[in-house]
Design a protein around this motif. Sequence first.
Motif, PDB file in Angstrom:
ATOM      1  N   ALA A 177       0.806  -1.123   0.009  1.00  0.00           N
ATOM      2  CA  ALA A 177       0.041   0.068   0.042  1.00  0.00           C
ATOM      3  C   ALA A 177       0.904   1.198  -0.017  1.00  0.00           C
ATOM      4  N   LEU A 178       2.158   1.114   0.503  1.00  0.00           N
ATOM      5  CA  LEU A 178       3.039   2.380   0.764  1.00  0.00           C
ATOM      6  C   LEU A 178       3.632   2.620  -0.596  1.00  0.00           C
ATOM      7  N   GLY A 179       3.675   1.704  -1.602  1.00  0.00           N
ATOM      8  CA  GLY A 179       4.390   1.568  -2.936  1.00  0.00           C
ATOM      9  C   GLY A 179       5.871   0.992  -3.037  1.00  0.00           C
ATOM     10  N   LEU A 180       6.052   0.166  -1.832  1.00  0.00           N
ATOM     11  CA  LEU A 180       7.103  -0.631  -1.870  1.00  0.00           C
ATOM     12  C   LEU A 180       6.925  -1.770  -3.012  1.00  0.00           C
ATOM     13  N   TYR A 181       8.025  -1.968  -3.757  1.00  0.00           N
ATOM     14  CA  TYR A 181       8.131  -3.019  -4.760  1.00  0.00           C
ATOM     15  C   TYR A 181       8.661  -4.276  -4.083  1.00  0.00           C
ATOM     16  N   TYR A 182       8.293  -5.400  -4.312  1.00  0.00           N
ATOM     17  CA  TYR A 182       8.777  -6.512  -3.611  1.00  0.00           C
ATOM     18  C   TYR A 182       8.778  -8.034  -4.529  1.00  0.00           C
ATOM     19  N   ILE A 183       9.651  -8.876  -4.177  1.00  0.00           N
ATOM     20  CA  ILE A 183       9.357  -9.989  -4.939  1.00  0.00           C
ATOM     21  C   ILE A 183       9.492 -10.944  -3.896  1.00  0.00           C
TER      22      ILE A 183
ATOM     23  N   SER B 241      14.674   0.542  16.036  1.00  0.00           N
ATOM     24  CA  SER B 241      15.924   0.695  15.466  1.00  0.00           C
ATOM     25  C   SER B 241      15.286   1.706  14.370  1.00  0.00           C
ATOM     26  N   ARG B 242      16.292   2.916  13.978  1.00  0.00           N
ATOM     27  CA  ARG B 242      15.981   3.655  12.675  1.00  0.00           C
ATOM     28  C   ARG B 242      16.328   2.978  11.489  1.00  0.00           C
ATOM     29  N   MET B 243      15.125   2.888  10.633  1.00  0.00           N
ATOM     30  CA  MET B 243      15.227   2.062   9.216  1.00  0.00           C
ATOM     31  C   MET B 243      14.547   2.959   8.406  1.00  0.00           C
ATOM     32  N   VAL B 244      14.871   3.138   7.073  1.00  0.00           N
ATOM     33  CA  VAL B 244      13.845   3.656   6.116  1.00  0.00           C
ATOM     34  C   VAL B 244      12.658   3.153   6.128  1.00  0.00           C
ATOM     35  N   GLU B 245      11.441   3.769   5.744  1.00  0.00           N
ATOM     36  CA  GLU B 245      10.116   3.577   5.698  1.00  0.00           C
ATOM     37  C   GLU B 245       9.905   2.282   4.860  1.00  0.00           C
ATOM     38  N   GLY B 246      10.571   2.257   3.620  1.00  0.00           N
ATOM     39  CA  GLY B 246      10.431   1.162   2.897  1.00  0.00           C
ATOM     40  C   GLY B 246      10.730  -0.348   3.176  1.00  0.00           C
ATOM     41  N   PHE B 247      12.145  -0.127   3.974  1.00  0.00           N
ATOM     42  CA  PHE B 247      12.807  -1.474   4.595  1.00  0.00           C
ATOM     43  C   PHE B 247      11.936  -1.992   6.001  1.00  0.00           C
ATOM     44  N   GLU B 248      11.384  -1.083   6.539  1.00  0.00           N
ATOM     45  CA  GLU B 248      10.295  -1.596   7.592  1.00  0.00           C
ATOM     46  C   GLU B 248       8.904  -2.085   6.851  1.00  0.00           C
TER      47      GLU B 248
ATOM     48  N   MET C 264      13.211  -6.562  -1.693  1.00  0.00           N
ATOM     49  CA  MET C 264      12.646  -5.268  -1.835  1.00  0.00           C
ATOM     50  C   MET C 264      13.173  -4.079  -2.687  1.00  0.00           C
ATOM     51  N   ILE C 265      12.395  -3.456  -3.525  1.00  0.00           N
ATOM     52  CA  ILE C 265      12.906  -2.346  -4.338  1.00  0.00           C
ATOM     53  C   ILE C 265      12.339  -1.227  -3.937  1.00  0.00           C
ATOM     54  N   ILE C 266      13.195  -0.364  -3.269  1.00  0.00           N
ATOM     55  CA  ILE C 266      12.627   0.627  -2.513  1.00  0.00           C
ATOM     56  C   ILE C 266      13.092   2.035  -3.111  1.00  0.00           C
ATOM     57  N   ARG C 267      11.841   2.732  -3.659  1.00  0.00           N
ATOM     58  CA  ARG C 267      12.092   4.014  -4.308  1.00  0.00           C
ATOM     59  C   ARG C 267      12.695   5.115  -3.284  1.00  0.00           C
ATOM     60  N   SER C 268      13.236   6.259  -3.824  1.00  0.00           N
ATOM     61  CA  SER C 268      13.861   7.039  -2.788  1.00  0.00           C
ATOM     62  C   SER C 268      12.674   7.766  -2.085  1.00  0.00           C
ATOM     63  N   SER C 269      11.766   7.935  -2.523  1.00  0.00           N
ATOM     64  CA  SER C 269      10.456   8.447  -1.474  1.00  0.00           C
ATOM     65  C   SER C 269      10.268   7.763  -0.154  1.00  0.00           C
TER      66      SER C 269
ATOM     67  N   ILE D  99      25.039   6.447  -0.789  1.00  0.00           N
ATOM     68  CA  ILE D  99      23.776   6.376  -1.524  1.00  0.00           C
ATOM     69  C   ILE D  99      23.582   7.733  -2.143  1.00  0.00           C
ATOM     70  N   PRO D 100      23.689   7.918  -3.419  1.00  0.00           N
ATOM     71  CA  PRO D 100      23.208   9.315  -4.094  1.00  0.00           C
ATOM     72  C   PRO D 100      21.736   9.659  -3.908  1.00  0.00           C
ATOM     73  N   GLY D 101      21.333  10.939  -3.703  1.00  0.00           N
ATOM     74  CA  GLY D 101      20.039  11.235  -3.610  1.00  0.00           C
ATOM     75  C   GLY D 101      19.176  10.784  -5.008  1.00  0.00           C
ATOM     76  N   TYR D 102      18.037  10.582  -4.755  1.00  0.00           N
ATOM     77  CA  TYR D 102      17.171  10.005  -5.698  1.00  0.00           C
ATOM     78  C   TYR D 102      17.419   8.671  -6.357  1.00  0.00           C
ATOM     79  N   SER D 103      18.062   7.983  -5.497  1.00  0.00           N
ATOM     80  CA  SER D 103      18.500   6.425  -5.826  1.00  0.00           C
ATOM     81  C   SER D 103      17.365   5.341  -5.554  1.00  0.00           C
ATOM     82  N   THR D 104      17.048   4.614  -6.322  1.00  0.00           N
ATOM     83  CA  THR D 104      16.216   3.321  -5.909  1.00  0.00           C
ATOM     84  C   THR D 104      17.487   2.194  -5.266  1.00  0.00           C
ATOM     85  N   ILE D 105      16.912   1.799  -4.151  1.00  0.00           N
ATOM     86  CA  ILE D 105      17.838   0.888  -3.579  1.00  0.00           C
ATOM     87  C   ILE D 105      17.108  -0.492  -3.313  1.00  0.00           C
ATOM     88  N   ILE D 106      17.921  -1.531  -3.436  1.00  0.00           N
ATOM     89  CA  ILE D 106      17.382  -2.804  -3.522  1.00  0.00           C
ATOM     90  C   ILE D 106      17.858  -3.783  -2.604  1.00  0.00           C
TER      91      ILE D 106
END
Length: 170
Positions: A60-66, A115-122, A136-141, A152-159
């Motif tokens: 629902a948040l927009g996280l892509y995952y496999i 613990s502090r984690m990015v929103e997509g990881f949680e 997990m395929i996490i958009r920069s947002s 990690i550069p700004g506006y990077s998708t991280i997996i």
Amino acid sequence: MKTLIQLLKTFLFITIVLFISSCLDDKETVVPRTEADELQELNTFLLQLEAEDYDIDTTALGLYYINIKDGTGPVPVAGDSISIKYIGYFTDGAIFDSSYKSATDTTYNFRYKVSRMVEGFEDGLSLMNKGSEITMIIRSSLGYGPYDYYTIPGYSTIIFDVELVEIFED
């Protein structure tokens, strides 16, 4: 003759100055990434995955995952101590972090939603139970946004390829 020597000295001096200044100007100009750059890379990456027959889901948040492997038992709740194995990389495959950096213990232990984690990881961890594995395929947002964060550069998708090893209920 004296004029010719003076002329050669002047020419040599100018040549040296131009050579040194051209070396100083050879620094690469780093162009900041934009959201459009990220979206183009992300779309290309997702199309490649689909072409390779990966089943990509979205939260629902927009996280892509496999979903790679199903686990058993409950999912973690806030405050649980959990143990994971992971590899973090960019859409080009370059690794930026991994729990496998340590030869003695390849797991990373922390308290879920404490613990502090990015929103997509949680968000991705909320889908997992013991023994499960997902990508997990996490958009920069849902990650680090427009700002550079360490390597990690700004506006990077991280997996992240993640395996939930254990949940220690508190």
